[in-house]
Design an enzyme around this catalytic site. Structure first.
Site, PDB file in Angstrom:
ATOM      1  N   ARG A 230       0.844  -1.270   0.024  1.00  0.00           N
ATOM      2  CA  ARG A 230       0.049   0.069  -0.067  1.00  0.00           C
ATOM      3  C   ARG A 230       0.922   1.259   0.151  1.00  0.00           C
ATOM      4  NH1 ARG A 230      -3.900  -2.552  -1.474  1.00  0.00           N
ATOM      5  NH2 ARG A 230      -5.816  -2.837  -0.586  1.00  0.00           N
ATOM      6  N   HIS A 278      -1.606   1.181  -9.362  1.00  0.00           N
ATOM      7  CA  HIS A 278      -2.338   0.268  -8.573  1.00  0.00           C
ATOM      8  C   HIS A 278      -2.823  -0.693  -9.222  1.00  0.00           C
ATOM      9  CE1 HIS A 278      -4.044   0.058  -4.313  1.00  0.00           C
ATOM     10  NE2 HIS A 278      -3.594  -1.258  -4.698  1.00  0.00           N
TER      11      HIS A 278
HETATM   12  N1  LIG Z   1      -1.143  -3.282  -5.435  1.00  0.00           N
HETATM   13  C1  LIG Z   1      -2.191  -4.454  -5.489  1.00  0.00           C
HETATM   14  O1  LIG Z   1      -2.750  -4.181  -6.662  1.00  0.00           O
HETATM   15  C2  LIG Z   1      -2.618  -5.224  -4.436  1.00  0.00           C
HETATM   16  C3  LIG Z   1      -3.430  -6.271  -4.758  1.00  0.00           C
HETATM   17  C4  LIG Z   1      -3.850  -7.147  -3.511  1.00  0.00           C
HETATM   18  C5  LIG Z   1      -3.251  -6.781  -2.218  1.00  0.00           C
HETATM   19  N2  LIG Z   1      -2.174  -5.880  -2.026  1.00  0.00           N
HETATM   20  C6  LIG Z   1      -1.808  -5.575  -0.711  1.00  0.00           C
HETATM   21  O2  LIG Z   1      -1.009  -6.661  -0.316  1.00  0.00           O
HETATM   22  C7  LIG Z   1      -1.117  -6.913   0.909  1.00  0.00           C
HETATM   23  C8  LIG Z   1      -0.747  -8.438   1.594  1.00  0.00           C
HETATM   24  O3  LIG Z   1      -1.874  -9.355   0.998  1.00  0.00           O
HETATM   25  P1  LIG Z   1      -1.773 -10.686   1.605  1.00  0.00           P
HETATM   26  O4  LIG Z   1      -2.769 -11.517   1.233  1.00  0.00           O
HETATM   27  O5  LIG Z   1      -0.408 -11.405   1.318  1.00  0.00           O
HETATM   28  O6  LIG Z   1      -1.768 -10.499   3.180  1.00  0.00           O
HETATM   29  P2  LIG Z   1      -1.795 -11.419   4.313  1.00  0.00           P
HETATM   30  O7  LIG Z   1      -1.910 -12.851   4.101  1.00  0.00           O
HETATM   31  O8  LIG Z   1      -2.534 -11.009   5.585  1.00  0.00           O
HETATM   32  O9  LIG Z   1      -0.259 -11.412   4.793  1.00  0.00           O
HETATM   33  C9  LIG Z   1       0.344 -10.083   5.475  1.00  0.00           C
HETATM   34  C10 LIG Z   1       1.761 -10.438   5.870  1.00  0.00           C
HETATM   35  O10 LIG Z   1       2.199  -9.219   6.351  1.00  0.00           O
HETATM   36  C11 LIG Z   1       2.912  -9.529   7.504  1.00  0.00           C
HETATM   37  N3  LIG Z   1       2.770  -8.419   8.382  1.00  0.00           N
HETATM   38  C12 LIG Z   1       1.737  -7.686   8.860  1.00  0.00           C
HETATM   39  N4  LIG Z   1       1.938  -6.817   9.758  1.00  0.00           N
HETATM   40  C13 LIG Z   1       3.302  -6.922   9.958  1.00  0.00           C
HETATM   41  C14 LIG Z   1       4.264  -6.024  10.822  1.00  0.00           C
HETATM   42  N5  LIG Z   1       3.773  -5.125  11.476  1.00  0.00           N
HETATM   43  N6  LIG Z   1       5.546  -6.220  10.621  1.00  0.00           N
HETATM   44  C15 LIG Z   1       6.053  -7.397   9.891  1.00  0.00           C
HETATM   45  N7  LIG Z   1       5.165  -8.229   9.099  1.00  0.00           N
HETATM   46  C16 LIG Z   1       3.898  -7.772   9.332  1.00  0.00           C
HETATM   47  C17 LIG Z   1       2.009 -10.681   8.305  1.00  0.00           C
HETATM   48  O11 LIG Z   1       2.818 -11.464   9.352  1.00  0.00           O
HETATM   49  P3  LIG Z   1       2.331 -12.753   9.846  1.00  0.00           P
HETATM   50  O12 LIG Z   1       2.681 -13.790   9.065  1.00  0.00           O
HETATM   51  O13 LIG Z   1       3.137 -12.881  11.086  1.00  0.00           O
HETATM   52  O14 LIG Z   1       0.757 -12.448  10.370  1.00  0.00           O
HETATM   53  C18 LIG Z   1       1.682 -11.473   6.936  1.00  0.00           C
HETATM   54  O15 LIG Z   1       3.228 -12.294   6.706  1.00  0.00           O
HETATM   55  C19 LIG Z   1      -2.763  -6.561   1.295  1.00  0.00           C
HETATM   56  O16 LIG Z   1      -2.872  -6.003   2.577  1.00  0.00           O
HETATM   57  C20 LIG Z   1      -2.876  -5.425   0.438  1.00  0.00           C
HETATM   58  O17 LIG Z   1      -2.476  -3.990   0.949  1.00  0.00           O
HETATM   59  C21 LIG Z   1      -2.160  -4.842  -3.116  1.00  0.00           C
END
Ligand SMILES: NC(=O)c1ccc[n+]([C@@H]2O[C@H](COP(=O)([O-])OP(=O)(O)OC[C@H]3O[C@@H](n4cnc5c(N)ncnc54)[C@H](OP(=O)(O)O)[C@@H]3O)[C@@H](O)[C@H]2O)c1
Length: 315
Positions: A230, A278
């Protein structure tokens, strides 16, 4: 008949309406401009709802984010504390992996140099190209998206490590966790990939202090930043300053502090920055509506929701 409210801002609502109607023909689908009693609403499917808007629906059973991220919903201080589920879609995950791999390969193969040379019709081989195994990629966020991108980057031979909030013991590559593990992770990262969610802990994390800790003696001659998490994760003034100082040799950004990226931003024209609007991974109505419909059907028949957000963690 249960009612679903489409609380969608900034996207065309019609494709979502059509796909949800197809998937849930016996549900009442309501748009925000319709005339309806708030008490009728059972479910909300949401993309960037206005803060305070969802608070009026007293009988809401669940909220579904139409994206993988939930920061666009969680920022609402009056959000009703009902179960909030997010999108986990293999096709969206693959889109993101494609984008991340494309950007890693772009920097790894020094494509900015070759684009410049092509413009000047210059035939010049710059320096020996390191192998993927000599390049250290650090993936911040080891969730659904980070783990998949890591898998494919490793298959290409990159030396991948990951960083997450909680320690990972089940992954077969080096993983670091929390603030205590951050410096060691950064110290072995030539290409930093951010796939973190935006939370109060991660806001502004990609800043000058972090860039200063990236090594400059790697086989690529410096460090690169790739962010598709983000825009709120990054401090754009610090990215530009780090590029100017040579702490960063290049950056690929899909997300920005302000979107659309303002015309005045220097990121648009910086020779070492790749800007995409994005769209690294887009929620497709025909796929995501079916996933949401399946979740609602499960809940209506007494089952439990998947991919629930933990309100205390913020993701
Ligand atoms: N640009 C785009 O088009 C697009 C599209 C889709 C998603 N996204 C972004 O991608 C993000 C991730 O998606 P996802 O499905 O992979 O999410 P997810 O499965 O919830 O994974 C989030 C990861 O981030 C880690 N994390 C969260 N807070 C943290 C912190 N304070 N310090 C270190 N690590 C931290 C989590 O750690 P733990 O494993 O320990 O819980 C987990 O490994 C979404 O939230 C969204 O913002 C962007």
């Amino acid at each position: 008949m249960p009612s679903i409210l489409l609380a969608i801002h900034g996207w065309d609502v019609q494709p979502w309406m059509e796909q949800l109607k197809k998937a849930l023909p016996h549900f009442d689908l309501i748009q925000m401009h319709d005339d309806f009693s708030p008490d009728r609403i059972d479910y909300a499917v949401a993309w960037k709802p206005e803060a305070g808007y969802l608070a009026r629906f007293q009988n809401l059973k669940a909220i579904f984010s139409l994206g993988a991220g939930v920061d666009h919903i969680m920022h609402d201080p009056d959000l009703p504390k009902v179960p909030l589920a997010r999108v986990v879609d293999p096709s969206l995950t693959m889109q993101m992996t494609e984008w991340v791999v494309l950007q890693v390969l772009f920097h790894h193969r020094q494509m900015h140099l070759y684009f410049e040379q092509q413009k000047a019709k210059m035939w010049r081989d710059h320096r020996s190209q390191p192998s993927a195994a000599e390049v250290r990629v650090g993936v911040m966020g080891l969730g659904v998206l980070g783990q998949d991108a890591s898998r494919v980057l490793r298959a290409l031979g990159f030396d991948v490590a990951g960083w997450s909030r909680t320690a990972k013991t089940d992954l077969d590559f080096p993983c670091y966790a929390g603030i205590d593990g951050l410096d060691a992770f950064l110290g072995r990262t030539d290409i930093l990939v951010s796939l973190l969610p935006l939370t109060h802990e991660t806001r502004g994390l990609l800043n000058a202090q972090i860039f200063a800790k990236l090594p400059r003696d790697g086989r690529l001659g410096g460090a690169f930043l790739i962010n598709a998490g983000r825009g709120g994760l990054q401090v754009e003034a610090d990215i530009l300053a780090a590029l100017d100082r040579g702490e960063l040799l290049g950056a690929s950004l899909d997300v920005f502090e302000t979107e659309p990226l303002p015309l005045t931003s220097r990121l648009w024209s910086h020779p070492r920055v790749i800007v995409t609007p994005h769209n690294a991974a887009i929620s497709q109505p025909e796929r995501v509506a079916a996933l949401v419909a399946s979740q609602i059907t499960t809940l209506e028949s007494g089952g439990t929701l998947e991919h629930l957000v933990d309100y205390s963690r913020g993701y």
